[in-house]
Design a protein around this motif. Structure first.
Motif, PDB file in Angstrom:
ATOM      1  N   GLN A 552       6.565   1.187  13.134  1.00  0.00           N
ATOM      2  CA  GLN A 552       7.403   1.361  12.074  1.00  0.00           C
ATOM      3  C   GLN A 552       7.246   0.181  10.986  1.00  0.00           C
ATOM      4  O   GLN A 552       7.559   0.449   9.931  1.00  0.00           O
ATOM      5  N   GLN A 553       6.668  -0.920  11.502  1.00  0.00           N
ATOM      6  CA  GLN A 553       6.469  -1.837  10.468  1.00  0.00           C
ATOM      7  C   GLN A 553       5.284  -1.361   9.402  1.00  0.00           C
ATOM      8  O   GLN A 553       4.218  -0.765   9.590  1.00  0.00           O
ATOM      9  N   PRO A 554       5.583  -1.670   8.073  1.00  0.00           N
ATOM     10  CA  PRO A 554       4.526  -1.227   7.038  1.00  0.00           C
ATOM     11  C   PRO A 554       3.243  -2.073   7.259  1.00  0.00           C
ATOM     12  O   PRO A 554       3.252  -3.133   7.663  1.00  0.00           O
ATOM     13  N   ARG A 555       2.125  -1.079   7.155  1.00  0.00           N
ATOM     14  CA  ARG A 555       0.876  -1.708   7.163  1.00  0.00           C
ATOM     15  C   ARG A 555      -0.033  -1.026   6.088  1.00  0.00           C
ATOM     16  O   ARG A 555       0.412  -0.374   5.226  1.00  0.00           O
ATOM     17  N   ILE A 556      -1.039  -1.983   5.788  1.00  0.00           N
ATOM     18  CA  ILE A 556      -2.291  -1.468   5.052  1.00  0.00           C
ATOM     19  C   ILE A 556      -3.261  -0.773   5.679  1.00  0.00           C
ATOM     20  O   ILE A 556      -3.651  -1.214   6.608  1.00  0.00           O
ATOM     21  N   ILE A 644     -14.670   0.392  -0.458  1.00  0.00           N
ATOM     22  CA  ILE A 644     -13.451   0.390   0.140  1.00  0.00           C
ATOM     23  C   ILE A 644     -12.445   1.303  -0.281  1.00  0.00           C
ATOM     24  O   ILE A 644     -12.105   1.351  -1.510  1.00  0.00           O
ATOM     25  N   GLY A 645     -11.791   1.968   0.548  1.00  0.00           N
ATOM     26  CA  GLY A 645     -10.783   2.987   0.140  1.00  0.00           C
ATOM     27  C   GLY A 645      -9.491   2.307   0.819  1.00  0.00           C
ATOM     28  O   GLY A 645      -9.507   1.983   1.975  1.00  0.00           O
ATOM     29  N   SER A 646      -8.144   2.375   0.370  1.00  0.00           N
ATOM     30  CA  SER A 646      -7.044   1.977   0.941  1.00  0.00           C
ATOM     31  C   SER A 646      -5.719   2.630   0.539  1.00  0.00           C
ATOM     32  O   SER A 646      -5.804   3.298  -0.803  1.00  0.00           O
ATOM     33  N   CYS A 647      -4.621   2.406   1.226  1.00  0.00           N
ATOM     34  CA  CYS A 647      -3.251   2.922   0.927  1.00  0.00           C
ATOM     35  C   CYS A 647      -2.309   2.338   1.791  1.00  0.00           C
ATOM     36  O   CYS A 647      -2.774   1.401   2.650  1.00  0.00           O
ATOM     37  N   MET A 648      -1.258   2.590   1.506  1.00  0.00           N
ATOM     38  CA  MET A 648       0.019   1.805   2.191  1.00  0.00           C
ATOM     39  C   MET A 648       0.182   3.003   3.522  1.00  0.00           C
ATOM     40  O   MET A 648      -0.201   3.981   3.212  1.00  0.00           O
ATOM     41  N   LEU A 649       0.610   2.303   4.562  1.00  0.00           N
ATOM     42  CA  LEU A 649       1.152   3.138   5.812  1.00  0.00           C
ATOM     43  C   LEU A 649       2.733   2.614   6.123  1.00  0.00           C
ATOM     44  O   LEU A 649       2.634   1.673   6.626  1.00  0.00           O
ATOM     45  N   PRO A 650       3.578   3.567   6.023  1.00  0.00           N
ATOM     46  CA  PRO A 650       3.459   4.955   5.533  1.00  0.00           C
ATOM     47  C   PRO A 650       3.016   5.134   3.947  1.00  0.00           C
ATOM     48  O   PRO A 650       3.557   4.267   3.189  1.00  0.00           O
ATOM     49  N   PHE A 651       2.877   6.321   3.791  1.00  0.00           N
ATOM     50  CA  PHE A 651       2.169   6.649   2.068  1.00  0.00           C
ATOM     51  C   PHE A 651       3.526   6.864   1.293  1.00  0.00           C
ATOM     52  O   PHE A 651       3.580   6.433   0.232  1.00  0.00           O
ATOM     53  N   LEU A 652       4.558   7.663   1.938  1.00  0.00           N
ATOM     54  CA  LEU A 652       5.732   8.066   1.201  1.00  0.00           C
ATOM     55  C   LEU A 652       6.843   7.105   1.577  1.00  0.00           C
ATOM     56  O   LEU A 652       7.215   7.137   2.712  1.00  0.00           O
TER      57      LEU A 652
END
Length: 731
Positions: A552-556, A644-652
């Protein structure tokens, strides 16, 4: 013991038979090759139908779009639109796009009914029946269109009826042939010939003879086929039109097949060259590629492997340039087989993998199964028994869905060899038994063996009882004692057998579990870096996140792709040196990463990184990794380009569970594709970050995640941050 050594000699024979069967499967038609009546305005499009159906389909789409955008719809323009749809249906049918063909012809039938044009409607009915005639599961619809065409033909008075009657008889023959009714098909082909000769058209007569020749070829009657092919051949003076060139090319190809079947390879190759020459003159790229590939088959049968490879590669280039994926897949398969014959592992593997991917895309399970079997055989020959087992298990699953007994036989034959080469003789024996009993599983054979053993034991007991009855009067006490001893011995024997079966079964299970554990370790860890291997997983992110303690912890989430790596002086490295260089780069790249992170390989050059957010942002982390890549390149004196492609996890943020791990893989992959485009444009390290705006609703991302994110980018719901001009990215 080598269980399968005696079967290896049959592979070359099977190979030759497959080549001959593959090149005897051609079909000869007529309506779809230009015998359709159109006004002068559509004559160029009809000529393209004969020479290049793919280009014909493109121009058909453009013409239909122009007609739909036109404000004036005169009766003449409506008629042209109707006939354009018919040509589009025939073009689609020529390139095996049955779904598109049916869409066009359904629309054409609708317009013909609106215009009440019976001749055009009859022609549309015949084309609709032609499109569906090869599918035995749609026999009812085909029969309905045929009956409608027959009814309309009886009413028509002024129209080129001999041609339409010829086409209808031919479609009836195809229909009955797809139903397995060979005699009825032949009867209608003879009726088609009568209609063709009644038309007094030289080309139409030749087509009718060609159809009968093709019928006899399919039914393995080459002498009769050759007589009809001779009747169908045109004089040089008649070979002027595109119809004549196409027919001549197909006739020469069929004559070559007849001589090939009779073992006259030199004559067959010479005639096949004539067929190719006609196809080149016509400009039909699909036909050129197909006939050049057939010439490659012939060269391979004569033992001229170098010439065969040249022909295959030429056919591949033409098919690829013309976007003929069906033929391209077949040629890739042929190339893979040929390189296997030469024991050239790398190109054989590449071509077979490409053919497998194409057959998967084209949804051709029969040919996909063949490619899997060849890949399994290739890995066995290269001592890669674990990979062979993986391919063959996929082949087994596919064969089970198709119910192909012969395919099961080949799967188990190769599985036996793979397990035997791997040293697992127990599993090899199990697969060998299944190979010899296609409709029973190994466990059923074991059960039958046990029942037979028990039956023998009970027979022995009955014989002992009979012996006891015969000697009862002389030695009752002795017989009772002997009988008790016999029972005791049998019980002991039975117990020993059960114990033996238990020990053997347990040993087999332990051996199998050990092999599976070793194979799983090899598949799940990259052989160079030791990081997790994600290439075989449908959900790579899910496999990576299984190791996280707090999901559940936010990750990259980042996906890295090494677009270019090598020495500055462009010196060739070799396979091992190249992979060692990648290992060194990956180790330096993650040296000073802070926080809990997990890393996995999609392949040697593509890596997935999931790291806790902490004080980092996707942009900072991407910049840091790019700088590390530049420093590594400078230190090691190498050329290196990293995307490099990146986003936050979760995205929403408002709906964390709206996009699952499969969807998140799509999101970060989309970001990576954008970065790769920037790398191509700038020839330097680039990164792209995708960030969902706080107001993005989960309902917007509910179907195809890739397409949804692209739409969200265009609507401003997803922000794109990049290291270069993001307008260079073609979303």
């Amino acid at each position: 013991m080598r269980i399968f050594s005696f079967l290896k000699a049959h592979f070359s024979i099977w190979r030759l038979l497959a080549l001959i069967c593959g090149i005897l499967s051609a079909n000869t038609q007529a309506y779809e090759h230009g015998f359709v009546h159109v006004p002068k305005a559509l004559e160029p499009l009809r000529q393209l139908l004969i020479a290049n159906p793919r280009m014909c389909l493109q121009q058909t789409k453009q013409r239909l779009e122009q007609q739909q955008n036109s404000t004036k719809q005169s009766p003449e323009s409506k008629s042209i639109e109707l006939l354009t749809l018919q040509l589009g249906a025939l073009c689609s049918y020529r390139i095996s796009d049955t779904k598109q063909a049916q869409s066009y012809i359904d629309h054409a039938i609708y317009l013909a009914k609106q215009q009440q044009h019976q001749a055009h409607l009859t022609q549309a009915y015949i084309i609709a029946a032609l499109v569906l005639s090869g599918d035995p599961n749609r026999a009812v619809e085909t029969r309905s269109y045929i009956e409608l065409a027959q009814s309309n033909l009886e009413k028509l008075k002024i129209f080129p009826l001999p041609n339409m009657r010829f086409q209808l008889q031919k479609v009836l023959a195809l229909f009955y042939q797809s139903q397995g009714k060979s005699n009825e098909a032949k009867s209608y082909l003879l009726k088609a010939k009568e209609e063709a000769y009644a038309s007094k058209s030289v080309i139409l007569r030749a087509w009718s003879e060609a159809l009968l020749a093709n019928y006899y070829l399919i039914n393995n009657q080459p002498e009769l086929a050759l007589s009809h092919l001779s009747e169908a051949e045109l004089d040089d003076a008649d070979i002027k039109t595109n119809e004549a060139l196409l027919l001549s090319s197909l006739l020469k190809a069929n004559i070559a097949r007849v001589y090939l079947g009779q073992g006259e390879l030199a004559i067959a190759e010479q005639i096949q060259q004539d067929a190719i020459a006609y196809a080149v003159t016509l400009g039909n790229l699909d036909l050129q590629a197909e006939e050049i590939a057939t010439l490659g088959n012939m060269a391979e049968l004569t033992g001229d492997i170098d010439a065969a490879l040249v022909h295959y590669l030429n056919a591949k280039d033409i098919a690829k340039a013309n976007n003929n994926l069906h033929l391209l897949a077949d040629v890739e398969l042929q190339l893979g087989q040929t390189y296997m014959e030469l024991s050239n592992y790398t190109p054989a593997l590449v071509h077979l993998q490409i053919s497998r991917q194409l057959y998967t895309t084209l949804n051709q399970p029969n040919k996909l199964l063949r490619s899997l079997l060849l890949l399994g055989e290739l890995h066995i020959n290269n001592k890669e028994n674990g990979l062979a087992i993986l391919q063959l298990e996929k082949a087994e699953q596919l064969a089970n869905t198709m119910g192909l007994t012969s395919s099961h036989s080949k799967v188990y034959k190769l599985l036996t060899q793979a397990y035997e080469e791997n040293g697992n003789y127990a599993l090899a024996l199990e697969q060998f038994k299944v190979y010899h009993s296609l409709n029973q599983r190994y466990q059923q054979i074991r059960n039958e063996l046990k029942r037979e053993q028990f039956k023998q034991h009970y027979q022995y007991i009955e014989q002992a009882q009979q012996l006891s009855d015969l000697t009862r009067e002389k030695a009752i006490i002795s017989q009772q004692s002997n009988f008790q001893q016999l029972i005791l011995v049998l019980v002991c024997v039975f117990g020993i057998m059960l114990l033996f079966l238990f020990l053997v079964t347990r040993q087999k299970l332990l051996s199998r579990n050990a092999s599976l554990k070793e194979l799983k370790l090899k598949l799940n860890h990259h052989p160079i870096t030791g990081w997790q291997q994600l290439a075989h997983s449908e959900t790579p992110l899910l496999c990576l996140r299984d190791n996280q303690e707090n999901k559940q912890q936010p990750r990259i989430l980042l996906m890295l792709s090494i677009e270019k790596i090598g020495l500055v002086n462009h010196q060739t490295l070799g396979f091992k040196s190249h992979r060692d260089l990648i290992k060194l780069f990956v180790e330096e790249l993650i040296t000073d990463l802070d926080g809990d992170f997990h890393l996995g390989h999609i392949n040697d050059k593509q890596i997935v990184l999931c790291i806790e957010q902490g004080r980092n942002t996707p942009q900072k982390l991407s910049q840091h990794l790019s700088e590390r890549a530049e420093k590594c390149a400078e230190t090691q004196k190498i050329e290196l380009i990293l995307a490099i492609g990146s986003c936050m996890l979760p995205f929403l943020t408002k709906a964390e569970d709206a996009i699952d791990d499969i969807g998140m893989t799509e999101v970060v992959w989309l970001a990576l594709e954008g970065a790769q485009q920037l790398c191509t444009q700038t020839n330097s390290n680039q990164w792209v970050e995708l960030t969902a705006m706080s107001g993005s609703h989960a309902a917007f991302f509910c179907s195809d995640v890739t397409q949804d994110v692209k739409q969200a980018i265009s609507k401003g719901l997803v922000k794109v941050n990049a290291s270069a001009d993001k307008s260079l990215i073609n979303w």
